[in-house]
Design a protein around this motif. Structure first.
Motif, short mmCIF file in Angstrom:
data_model
loop_
_atom_site.label_atom_id
_atom_site.label_comp_id
_atom_site.label_asym_id
_atom_site.label_seq_id
_atom_site.Cartn_x
_atom_site.Cartn_y
_atom_site.Cartn_z
N SER A 81 0.81 -1.19 -0.04
CA SER A 81 0.04 -0.02 0.03
C SER A 81 0.68 1.28 -0.11
O SER A 81 0.34 2.29 -0.07
CB SER A 81 -0.73 0.03 1.23
N GLN A 82 2.13 1.34 0.27
CA GLN A 82 3.03 2.34 0.15
C GLN A 82 3.64 2.60 -1.13
O GLN A 82 4.34 1.97 -1.94
CB GLN A 82 4.16 1.91 1.01
N ALA A 83 2.81 3.52 -1.77
CA ALA A 83 2.92 3.60 -3.34
C ALA A 83 4.18 4.68 -3.51
O ALA A 83 4.02 5.96 -4.12
CB ALA A 83 1.61 4.05 -4.23
N SER A 84 5.35 4.23 -3.28
CA SER A 84 6.39 5.28 -3.45
C SER A 84 7.65 4.42 -3.81
O SER A 84 7.83 3.15 -4.19
CB SER A 84 6.89 5.87 -1.84
N VAL A 85 8.63 5.32 -4.63
CA VAL A 85 9.85 4.82 -5.21
C VAL A 85 10.82 5.57 -5.14
O VAL A 85 10.78 6.92 -4.84
CB VAL A 85 9.43 4.40 -6.68
N GLN A 86 12.19 5.14 -5.32
CA GLN A 86 13.51 5.94 -5.08
C GLN A 86 14.13 5.78 -6.42
O GLN A 86 13.86 4.83 -7.07
CB GLN A 86 14.07 5.50 -4.02
N GLY A 87 14.85 6.72 -6.82
CA GLY A 87 15.66 6.50 -8.11
C GLY A 87 16.70 7.39 -8.45
O GLY A 87 16.72 8.40 -7.69
#
Length: 214
Positions: A81-87
């Motif tokens: 449910s954690q809709a996050s991303v790193q890049g």
């Protein structure tokens, strides 16, 4: 290009947001392109209980508005449910694409509703800390595409100015700089609620980048 150790390598060289491969002035172009041209928001678009779309993974090749770039998603909350991303966003020289001009670390909250995808991108230093006040805030994009290619479209500053001036959105416009800077101050939930009924083609009409999966 070795993407297996970019964060540590960049931090070792620069200790900050940008990696020094070429003269420093050329490395600032990525940051200037964001902070000087695109509106920012104090809050991300609310992700509610959204799940991160699977396209936010792997390595992508494409173009910014002023040259070639590579986009690498390093970590995500895919399937949760954690809709996050790193890049990392890696810019290349237009005349010699194999040479890296600079890197930008970011994290993004990804909201998915009304059949659309929205990214609230926040710049980060390589050690994970937030950037300085002048570079802080969220850059809001509409993501249009598929599992194999997509484009990121930014908010139109003229449309936002009109919306702020007539009270449809909360925000302020700093006209002291050469290029006026727009800052949205709506809450995360209010941003999502506004986008539910907004004319997205009119609001998001400034192309920023397009990428294809490697």
């Amino acid at each position: 290009m070795n993407l297996s150790r970019p964060a540590g390598y960049i931090a070792e060289i620069s200790g900050g947001l940008l990696c020094r491969f070429l003269p420093r002035s050329s490395l600032l172009l990525l940051l200037i392109g964001l902070s000087a041209c695109l509106p920012t928001s104090e809050h991300p678009i609310d992700t509610a209980s959204d799940v991160l779309p699977s396209l936010f993974s792997g390595i992508w090749e494409g173009e910014l508005t002023d040259g070639p770039a590579t986009l690498a998603f390093l970590a995500s909350g895919e399937g949760t449910s954690q809709a996050s991303v790193q890049g990392l966003l890696i810019r290349h020289r237009a005349d010699r694409p194999s040479i890296n001009e600079g890197w930008l670390a970011f994290e993004a909250d990804i909201a998915s509703f009304r059949g659309e995808i929205f990214a609230s991108l926040k710049l980060r230093q390589m050690d994970g800390r937030t950037v300085s006040d002048g570079e802080d805030g969220y850059y809001l994009f509409r993501i249009v595409g598929s599992e194999t290619s997509f484009k990121a479209v930014g908010m139109n500053d003229l449309v936002l100015t009109e919306l702020i001036n007539r009270g449809a959105l909360e925000g302020h416009i700093d006209k002291s700089a050469t290029v006026p800077r727009i800052r949205l101050t709506e809450t995360a939930r209010a941003l999502r609620a506004f986008l539910v009924t907004a004319d997205l083609d009119e609001l998001f009409s400034d192309p920023f980048a397009h990428f294809a999966r490697r």
